[in-house]
Motif scaffolding. Structure first.
Motif, PDB file in Angstrom:
ATOM      1  N   PRO A 153      52.871  29.799  40.699  1.00 48.07           N
ATOM      2  CA  PRO A 153      51.477  29.402  40.453  1.00 48.07           C
ATOM      3  C   PRO A 153      50.540  30.197  41.345  1.00 48.07           C
ATOM      4  O   PRO A 153      50.874  30.545  42.471  1.00 48.07           O
ATOM      5  CB  PRO A 153      51.465  27.912  40.811  1.00 48.07           C
ATOM      6  CG  PRO A 153      52.606  27.739  41.755  1.00 48.07           C
ATOM      7  CD  PRO A 153      53.650  28.726  41.333  1.00 48.07           C
ATOM      8  N   PRO A 154      49.330  30.514  40.856  1.00 45.78           N
ATOM      9  CA  PRO A 154      48.378  31.260  41.673  1.00 45.78           C
ATOM     10  C   PRO A 154      47.916  30.437  42.867  1.00 45.78           C
ATOM     11  O   PRO A 154      47.749  29.221  42.778  1.00 45.78           O
ATOM     12  CB  PRO A 154      47.223  31.532  40.702  1.00 45.78           C
ATOM     13  CG  PRO A 154      47.333  30.471  39.658  1.00 45.78           C
ATOM     14  CD  PRO A 154      48.791  30.177  39.522  1.00 45.78           C
ATOM     15  N   ALA A 155      47.735  31.104  43.989  1.00 46.97           N
ATOM     16  CA  ALA A 155      47.321  30.426  45.220  1.00 46.97           C
ATOM     17  C   ALA A 155      45.817  30.547  45.394  1.00 46.97           C
ATOM     18  O   ALA A 155      45.280  31.659  45.474  1.00 46.97           O
ATOM     19  CB  ALA A 155      48.050  31.035  46.418  1.00 46.97           C
ATOM     20  N   GLY A 176      40.558  38.224  40.012  1.00 44.33           N
ATOM     21  CA  GLY A 176      39.979  36.945  40.379  1.00 44.33           C
ATOM     22  C   GLY A 176      38.616  37.118  41.012  1.00 44.33           C
ATOM     23  O   GLY A 176      37.873  38.057  40.709  1.00 44.33           O
ATOM     24  N   LEU A 177      38.292  36.207  41.947  1.00 42.58           N
ATOM     25  CA  LEU A 177      36.971  36.169  42.559  1.00 42.58           C
ATOM     26  C   LEU A 177      37.115  36.011  44.064  1.00 42.58           C
ATOM     27  O   LEU A 177      37.698  35.034  44.550  1.00 42.58           O
ATOM     28  CB  LEU A 177      36.158  34.990  41.991  1.00 42.58           C
ATOM     29  CG  LEU A 177      34.707  34.867  42.434  1.00 42.58           C
ATOM     30  CD1 LEU A 177      33.847  35.920  41.751  1.00 42.58           C
ATOM     31  CD2 LEU A 177      34.170  33.469  42.116  1.00 42.58           C
ATOM     32  N   ALA A 178      36.567  36.993  44.807  1.00 42.85           N
ATOM     33  CA  ALA A 178      36.551  36.905  46.274  1.00 42.85           C
ATOM     34  C   ALA A 178      35.273  36.195  46.709  1.00 42.85           C
ATOM     35  O   ALA A 178      34.195  36.418  46.124  1.00 42.85           O
ATOM     36  CB  ALA A 178      36.631  38.295  46.889  1.00 42.85           C
ATOM     37  N   ARG A 182      43.662  32.931  36.327  1.00 45.04           N
ATOM     38  CA  ARG A 182      44.772  32.164  35.755  1.00 45.04           C
ATOM     39  C   ARG A 182      45.296  32.854  34.491  1.00 45.04           C
ATOM     40  O   ARG A 182      44.593  33.643  33.860  1.00 45.04           O
ATOM     41  CB  ARG A 182      44.315  30.743  35.415  1.00 45.04           C
ATOM     42  CG  ARG A 182      44.003  29.859  36.620  1.00 45.04           C
ATOM     43  CD  ARG A 182      43.908  28.434  36.146  1.00 45.04           C
ATOM     44  NE  ARG A 182      43.672  27.489  37.221  1.00 45.04           N
ATOM     45  CZ  ARG A 182      42.512  26.886  37.448  1.00 45.04           C
ATOM     46  NH1 ARG A 182      41.474  27.146  36.673  1.00 45.04           N
ATOM     47  NH2 ARG A 182      42.378  26.024  38.430  1.00 45.04           N
ATOM     48  N   THR A 183      46.522  32.522  34.150  1.00 45.67           N
ATOM     49  CA  THR A 183      47.107  33.051  32.923  1.00 45.67           C
ATOM     50  C   THR A 183      47.730  31.922  32.115  1.00 45.67           C
ATOM     51  O   THR A 183      48.164  30.898  32.665  1.00 45.67           O
ATOM     52  CB  THR A 183      48.188  34.106  33.214  1.00 45.67           C
ATOM     53  OG1 THR A 183      49.186  33.536  34.053  1.00 45.67           O
ATOM     54  CG2 THR A 183      47.596  35.329  33.879  1.00 45.67           C
ATOM     55  N   GLU A 215      40.491  33.418  31.065  1.00 50.99           N
ATOM     56  CA  GLU A 215      39.398  34.044  31.805  1.00 50.99           C
ATOM     57  C   GLU A 215      38.217  33.099  31.981  1.00 50.99           C
ATOM     58  O   GLU A 215      37.472  32.827  31.042  1.00 50.99           O
ATOM     59  CB  GLU A 215      38.962  35.323  31.073  1.00 50.99           C
ATOM     60  CG  GLU A 215      37.875  36.100  31.765  1.00 50.99           C
ATOM     61  CD  GLU A 215      38.261  36.536  33.169  1.00 50.99           C
ATOM     62  OE1 GLU A 215      37.859  35.825  34.116  1.00 50.99           O
ATOM     63  OE2 GLU A 215      38.945  37.563  33.301  1.00 50.99           O
ATOM     64  N   ASP A 216      38.044  32.580  33.202  1.00 49.77           N
ATOM     65  CA  ASP A 216      36.899  31.725  33.487  1.00 49.77           C
ATOM     66  C   ASP A 216      36.049  32.249  34.645  1.00 49.77           C
ATOM     67  O   ASP A 216      35.193  31.534  35.166  1.00 49.77           O
ATOM     68  CB  ASP A 216      37.355  30.289  33.798  1.00 49.77           C
ATOM     69  CG  ASP A 216      38.348  30.208  34.956  1.00 49.77           C
ATOM     70  OD1 ASP A 216      38.668  31.257  35.542  1.00 49.77           O
ATOM     71  OD2 ASP A 216      38.811  29.080  35.264  1.00 49.77           O
TER      72      ASP A 216
END
Length: 566
Positions: A197-199, A148-150, A208-209, A224-225
Motif C-alpha cells: 500500500p502507498p505510504a 503524487g503530491l509533495a 493511488r492505483t 488520479e485524484d
C-alpha cells in the motif's frame, strides 16, 4: 530520446480499420491507435516548447526543464516516455496551447507553463538523475505527475516559487513559509510494488492505483485524484479520496474487471482494462452519501487517450459499462486524429437518443460508436445470464442500445456527409447492429426497450422542436426556451415493476390502458406537460397502432397546437 518526434507516416492496415469499424478492436488495433496518439502528442509538445521559449517566467526556463527531461529519458527511456504520454500530460499540453491561442483561461500563464518543470522533476525522480529547478507551488504543494503530491508544512499560501532538487530518487523541496522563513521537506516518492500500500506522510501524498490481477501479474491503473490536469479541461486543485472511498473504488474496479475479462472475442463491448491509462473520480471524495446504482457523470477527451472521468456508482456492473463506453470514445477520438471521418458544420440539429438536446454530426458519431460498445457489453451479459431476472435486465439494455445506435447510424448514412473512411466506419457499425437486431431477446425486455426508446424520442421532440407550419418535410426549428431535462425513463424501464402505481410504471409493466388513464389525469391540469404528454402519446399508439399512430410518433410536437383531447 523516446520523446523526439519520428517522421514515419502512419498507414492503418485495412484489417485494423475493419476491426474498429465493427465497433471492437483487438490489442493490436488499440496498440496501433496508441502509437498514432504518441506521434501526435510529441508533435503538440514540440509546438508548445517552441512557444514557451519567449515566455517571461520566475521559474526555470522551458529549455532547462527540457534538458532535465532529456537526461532522464536517456537513463530511463520507458518510464519517461510513459510520463510524457500520460493522459494528464496530454490535458496540460492541450490546455496550455489553448491559453497561448487565447481560447482558455487559468492561473498566471507562467505558472501553468511551469508544469513542465514539475514533469521534469518527476522524470528525474523516476530515472534517479540529478536536477535543480525553480518550480511553481500552490499553497506549498508541488504535483509530481505519475507519482503524487509533495507538501511543505507551514508554507506561504497562494502561488509562490519554490526550489526542487533531486538526487538518486530523493526530492528536496523548499519554498517560502508563512512567517517569512523558508520551509523545506525531503521525500522519496519512488513507486512501490503493487502489493504494498502507498505510504502517506505529512510531506507526501502518493498516487493511488486500482490493481487488477492478470495471469501475467498485477497491473496498476492510476486512480488520479491529485494531478491538476486530470479533469480533461481547466486545472483544478487536488481532491484526495478518503481511505474508505479509495477501497470502495478498488472493490468495484475488481468487479468490473472480472466482468470484462470473461472469455470471448474482441468485438464491441470487450476490451482489456490494462488499456485504461487513468480513472479520475468525479464529484465525491467519501463514501457518504451513498452512491447511486448507475453512473451519473462520465467523460473522456481526445487530448487524454485512455483516461476517463467517472462519478462512482455503487455497482460494479455499472462501472464496467462506463469503462466500455468511455474507452469507445477514446478509440474514436484517436481515429479522428488520423483522418477526418465526416464533414461536420457543427450545426446542432440532430436527435441523439441519449441526450436531452440537439447534437451535431460529430456528437452523433461519438454516441453511436460508444453505445454500440455498450450494446455489446449487455449482449455479453445476456449470453452469460444464469437466471430469468438477469436475462431480462441484460436483454432490456441490449435491445435498447442496439435500437438507438442503429437509428443514429441511419441518420449518419442518410446525411451523406461521411468521408470515405467515415463511410467504412459507419457501414461497419451498421453491419454489426443489423446482425444484433436479429438476435433474440426476452419478449418482455424487448417490449420495454421499444417503449423506452419511443418515449425518449417523443419527449425530446416535445421539448425541443417547434411545430412545423406545413405538413411536408421541413428542416427542424428548435424552441428558444428549451432547457435540459432529466431522462428518468431509460433506467426506470430496465426492470418490470411488480406493483405498478404511476403512469410510467403501468407502461413499463405492459398495461398501456392503465397508463393512458393516469397520463390523462395529469394532462387535464397541465395539457402541455412534456413528460406526461410523451407518455400519453406512446401509450395511445400502443393501444391504437396504425398509420395515424405512426404519424403521431413521427411529429408529436404537432399535438401542442391545439392541445390533445384526453
Amino acid at each position: 530520446m523516446p520523446s523526439e518526434p519520428r517522421h514515419a507516416p502512419f498507414r492503418m492496415p485495412e484489417r485494423i480499420l475493419a476491426e474498429l469499424a465493427a465497433g471492437g478492436g483487438s490489442a493490436e488495433a488499440v496498440a496501433f491507435l496508441e502509437r498514432a496518439e504518441r506521434a501526435r502528442r510529441l508533435l503538440l509538445l514540440r509546438t508548445l516548447l517552441d512557444r514557451l521559449d519567449a515566455l517571461s517566467t520566475p521559474l526555470s526556463s522551458a529549455a532547462e526543464a527540457w534538458g532535465v527531461l532529456k537526461e532522464a529519458a536517456a537513463t530511463a527511456p520507458g518510464p519517461v516516455d510513459r510520463l510524457l504520454l500520460a493522459p494528464a500530460t496530454g490535458g496540460w499540453i492541450a490546455h496550455l496551447l489553448r491559453r497561448l491561442h487565447g481560447t482558455a483561461s487559468g492561473p498566471p500563464l507562467w505558472a501553468e507553463a511551469g508544469h513542465l518543470c514539475a514533469l521534469a522533476v518527476a522524470a528525474s525522480l523516476r530515472a534517479g538523475t540529478r536536477a535543480d529547478l525553480r518550480v511553481s507551488l500552490t499553497d506549498g504543494t508541488l504535483p509530481l505527475p505519475g507519482l503524487g503530491l509533495a507538501r511543505l508544512a507551514a508554507a506561504k499560501e497562494g502561488l509562490t516559487v519554490g526550489r526542487a532538487r533531486t538526487r538518486e530518487g530523493e526530492l528536496m523541496l523548499s519554498g517560502p513559509g508563512r512567517a517569512g522563513v523558508p520551509v523545506a521537506a525531503t521525500v522519496r516518492p519512488a513507486t512501490r510494488p503493487l502489493s504494498a500500500p502507498p505510504a502517506e506522510t505529512p510531506a507526501w501524498l502518493p498516487l493511488r492505483t486500482l490493481t487488477h490481477h492478470t495471469p501475467d501479474g498485477p497491473v496498476g491503473i492510476p486512480l488520479e485524484d491529485l494531478d491538476p490536469y486530470r479533469d480533461l479541461d481547466d486545472p483544478l486543485p487536488p481532491a484526495r479520496l478518503d481511505p474508505d472511498e479509495a477501497r470502495t473504488w478498488q472493490r468495484l474496479f475488481e468487479e468490473a474487471a472480472a466482468l470484462l475479462a470473461a472469455p470471448g472475442g474482441d468485438g464491441p463491448g470487450r476490451f482489456d482494462v490494462r488499456e485504461i491509462r487513468a480513472v479520475v473520480p468525479w464529484g465525491r471524495t467519501t463514501t457518504l452519501p451513498p452512491a447511486p446504482p448507475t453512473v451519473s457523470v462520465s467523460a473522456s477527451s481526445g487530448d487524454s487517450f485512455g483516461a476517463m472521468v467517472i462519478a462512482r456508482p455503487s455497482c460494479g456492473t455499472a462501472l464496467a459499462e462506463t469503462l466500455v463506453h468511455e474507452f469507445q470514445h477514446s478509440k474514436l477520438a484517436a481515429l479522428l486524429h488520423l483522418f477526418p471521418l465526416l464533414d461536420d458544420d457543427r450545426g446542432e440539429r440532430y436527435y441523439a437518443p441519449w441526450r436531452p438536446d440537439p447534437r451535431h454530426l460529430t456528437g452523433l458519431l461519438h454516441g453511436a460508436y460508444a453505445f454500440t460498445g455498450v450494446a455489446g457489453f449487455w449482449r455479453d451479459r445476456l449470453a452469460a445470464a444464469r437466471d430469468a431476472r438477469a436475462a431480462d435486465l441484460a436483454g432490456y439494455h441490449f435491445a435498447l442500445r442496439r435500437l438507438q445506435s442503429r437509428l443514429v447510424v441511419r441518420t449518419l448514412l442518410v446525411e451523406s456527409r461521411l468521408t470515405a473512411q467515415g463511410r467504412v466506419l459507419v457501414t461497419g457499425l451498421a453491419r454489426t447492429l443489423d446482425g444484433w437486431l436479429r438476435e433474440p431477446v426476452p419478449s418482455a425486455a424487448l417490449g420495454r426497450a421499444r417503449t423506452a426508446a419511443a418515449l425518449h424520442r417523443t419527449e425530446w421532440r416535445l421539448r425541443n422542436v417547434v411545430p412545423a407550419r406545413t405538413a411536408g418535410p421541413a428542416e427542424l426549428r428548435f424552441r428558444r426556451d428549451r432547457t435540459s431535462w432529466p431522462d428518468v425513463r431509460t433506467h426506470a424501464f430496465a426492470t418490470r415493476p411488480a406493483v405498478p402505481r404511476t403512469a410510467d410504471e403501468h407502461l413499463a409493466a405492459g398495461d398501456a390502458e392503465a397508463a393512458l388513464a393516469r397520463y390523462a389525469d395529469v394532462l387535464a391540469d397541465a395539457p402541455a406537460e412534456p413528460h406526461a404528454l410523451a407518455g400519453w402519446i406512446v401509450a395511445r399508439t400502443i393501444l391504437e397502432p396504425g398509420r395515424a399512430a405512426r404519424r403521431m410518433l413521427a411529429r408529436p410536437e404537432e399535438l401542442l397546437q391545439p392541445s390533445p383531447r384526453v
